[in-house]
Write a protein that holds these residues in place. Structure first.
Motif, mmCIF file in Angstrom:
data_model
loop_
_atom_site.group_PDB
_atom_site.id
_atom_site.type_symbol
_atom_site.label_atom_id
_atom_site.label_comp_id
_atom_site.label_asym_id
_atom_site.label_seq_id
_atom_site.Cartn_x
_atom_site.Cartn_y
_atom_site.Cartn_z
ATOM 1 N N ALA A 24 0.832 -1.207 0.000
ATOM 2 C CA ALA A 24 0.000 0.000 0.000
ATOM 3 C C ALA A 24 0.863 1.252 0.000
ATOM 4 O O ALA A 24 0.573 2.229 -0.696
ATOM 5 N N ALA A 25 1.950 1.233 0.786
ATOM 6 C CA ALA A 25 2.843 2.389 0.835
ATOM 7 C C ALA A 25 3.522 2.615 -0.507
ATOM 8 O O ALA A 25 3.671 3.756 -0.970
ATOM 9 N N ALA A 26 3.940 1.529 -1.159
ATOM 10 C CA ALA A 26 4.596 1.658 -2.458
ATOM 11 C C ALA A 26 3.626 2.208 -3.503
ATOM 12 O O ALA A 26 3.982 3.083 -4.305
ATOM 13 N N VAL A 27 2.396 1.693 -3.494
ATOM 14 C CA VAL A 27 1.387 2.195 -4.428
ATOM 15 C C VAL A 27 1.116 3.669 -4.161
ATOM 16 O O VAL A 27 0.994 4.478 -5.090
ATOM 17 N N ILE A 57 10.044 7.146 5.457
ATOM 18 C CA ILE A 57 9.703 7.132 6.883
ATOM 19 C C ILE A 57 8.711 6.011 7.187
ATOM 20 O O ILE A 57 8.860 5.268 8.163
ATOM 21 N N LEU A 58 7.698 5.879 6.342
ATOM 22 C CA LEU A 58 6.699 4.836 6.543
ATOM 23 C C LEU A 58 7.312 3.449 6.403
ATOM 24 O O LEU A 58 7.000 2.532 7.175
ATOM 25 N N TRP A 347 7.960 15.436 14.894
ATOM 26 C CA TRP A 347 7.561 16.828 14.675
ATOM 27 C C TRP A 347 7.753 17.229 13.213
ATOM 28 O O TRP A 347 6.953 17.974 12.642
ATOM 29 N N PHE A 348 8.818 16.720 12.594
ATOM 30 C CA PHE A 348 9.054 17.008 11.172
ATOM 31 C C PHE A 348 7.900 16.473 10.330
ATOM 32 O O PHE A 348 7.390 17.160 9.443
ATOM 33 N N GLY A 349 7.475 15.246 10.604
ATOM 34 C CA GLY A 349 6.375 14.663 9.858
ATOM 35 C C GLY A 349 5.075 15.413 10.056
ATOM 36 O O GLY A 349 4.301 15.610 9.107
ATOM 37 N N LEU A 350 4.820 15.845 11.285
ATOM 38 C CA LEU A 350 3.603 16.603 11.569
ATOM 39 C C LEU A 350 3.589 17.917 10.804
ATOM 40 O O LEU A 350 2.589 18.276 10.168
#
Length: 473
Positions: A24-27, A57-58, A347-350
């Motif tokens: 799912a992440a790759a798609v 990251i995921l 925090w970077f991701g947020l």
């Protein structure tokens, strides 16, 4: 005594779940990379970089949370753990007497009973708990558990815990629980196992909802909270840097608590005393001494808010406390440690996701007329469902798998809430972090024990897996 609640995390399907998440992440990354091409050159390049960063990251998080394992010590280490004096700190403030008694019963029903339990009533105004106290004193004595029950003027949860610490000066391990914590019969035994390694300073348990079937809010909250623990926190645990232990169940080596008790009781921020975010501060103390982990086989049940107003007040308190704790982590955690960078990436991701969503949904449509494709809204749901497969791996004694599958289907509601209301409250909490009031249970218990919890439920055979791979601030 009511029939005990129990649960465990099952390993079957973990590999399948990991494969689904990664596909799912790759798609998701490929799709968004292609869609970025419909924007202007500069925007297109920036979006491609954003999707690539987010995918990495995921991917890293998915790999890490499948690396978490239940700790299993050697027979010699097990004997050493059995010799430890384990003290339970149980602060009480305006709790429903039914939930309080349910939690105390669960302590008596442990396969490894605590050596002492210290109940501190922090000036409750809704009840004096006389009947519960009388029952508990006799029941604890019959079970061979040393106990104290102290009532003090309202001073806050930390002061109540400190009174329990002073009452147990010989303890080797402190277990913190909440007044509505109902422990799985194996919880204490399993929670202690990671402490066989000397570098481990604290251990977090897995928190499930006692009242998860009360209404739609509790179902979605239980789904969101459980999935977060079995993805985000499990990934941190694999690196030995859990950032926040949950109040309903956590264990700390006694020096972590005793040596920092003065600063714990007198924390201030911008000149104001801080009374909340106690669990994250204790976890920070533990991180500064060694590693902090999660034990996925140590399970506790807790009462979730059943009304939106209660949930929002609780969540706002969490976000204010999270902001304060973030300042201390940036200041005190070593830059060379995993915990510092895990916290920084959070925090970077947020910030990144907030800016990108605002850009795609507001700036681009107004500036260039570029609307995001409909699939832009669909893919986050697919990722959410994929991660929430971890939720289906939790086997409860009071619920069948088909009932949990129905809750799992509600994941889009959790995704929508996290991207809208909770995102706004996250930033509002950061902006108002100097407001340090507790905000809940000021006028009595807000959740009471209902018949759905105490009714007879079918037993499920408990098999503790030898290894359980399993997102909180």
């Amino acid at each position: 005594m009511t029939q005990p609640l129990s649960a465990h995390v099952h390993r079957s399907g973990s590999a399948f779940g990991a494969a689904v998440v990664l596909v799912a992440a790759a798609v998701w990354a490929a799709h968004h990379g292609l869609q970025a091409g419909q924007f202007e050159g500069r925007t297109s390049g920036r979006l491609a970089a954003v999707w690539s960063t987010t995918f990495v990251i995921l991917l890293a998080q998915t790999v890490l949370y499948h690396c978490e394992r239940t700790r299993r010590p050697s027979p010699r280490a097990r004997r050493q753990l059995d010799a430890l004096h384990v003290a339970v700190l149980l602060p009480v403030y305006n709790e429903d007497p039914g939930y309080l008694k349910l939690g105390l019963e669960s302590l008596i029903g442990q396969t490894r009973r605590p050596d002492s339990v210290h109940v501190v009533d922090d000036g409750s105004t809704s009840s004096d708990y006389a009947a519960v106290r009388t029952w508990w004193t006799a029941a604890a004595a019959a079970a061979g558990i040393t106990t104290t029950w102290h009532r003090q003027a309202n001073a806050g949860k930390r002061e109540a815990q400190a009174a329990g610490v002073h009452a147990s000066p010989i303890a080797d391990v402190y277990i913190t629980v909440d007044s509505d914590s109902c422990l799985d019969p194996y919880a204490v035994d399993e929670l202690l196992l990671p402490l066989a390694r000397k570098q481990v300073q604290s251990v977090a348990g897995i928190v499930l909802a006692t009242n998860h079937r009360a209404n739609l809010l509790t179902r979605v909250t239980d789904l969101w909270f459980t999935t977060g623990q079995l993805t985000d926190r499990s990934a941190l645990s694999a690196m030995g840097c859990v950032l926040v232990n949950s109040g309903p169940l956590a264990a700390y080596r006694a020096p972590v608590v005793r040596d920092n008790l003065d600063s714990y009781l007198h924390e201030t921020f911008l000149g104001r005393p801080v009374k909340f975010s106690d669990d994250s501060l204790l976890t920070l103390y533990a991180l500064l001494r060694g590693s902090t982990v999660q034990q996925p086989s140590a399970v506790v049940f807790t009462a979730l808010p059943e009304k939106p107003s209660h949930f929002l007040r609780m969540y706002l308190r969490w976000m204010r406390g999270s902001t304060i704790r973030s300042v201390w982590r940036m200041r005190y955690l070593p830059v060379t440690g995993w915990a510092y960078w895990a916290h920084f990436l959070r925090w970077f991701g947020l910030a990144l996701s907030t800016v990108v969503v605002g850009w795609l949904l507001v700036v681009e449509p107004l500036r260039s007329g570029n609307l995001p494709p409909a699939s832009f809204l669909l893919v986050p749901f697919l990722i959410g469902w994929a991660q929430a497969l971890r939720y289906l791996g939790v086997v409860r004694s009071d619920e069948r798998i088909r009932q949990r599958a129905v809750t799992w289907l509600l994941m889009p509601l959790a995704v929508i809430a996290s991207w809208t209301v909770l995102r706004v409250m996250r930033w509002y909490g950061a902006a108002t972090c100097a407001r340090t009031g507790w905000g809940t249970r000021q006028h009595g218990a807000e959740v009471t024990l209902g018949p759905a919890v105490t009714e007879d439920v079918p037993e499920v055979e408990r098999t503790l897996p030898l290894a359980i791979p399993i997102s909180g601030t």
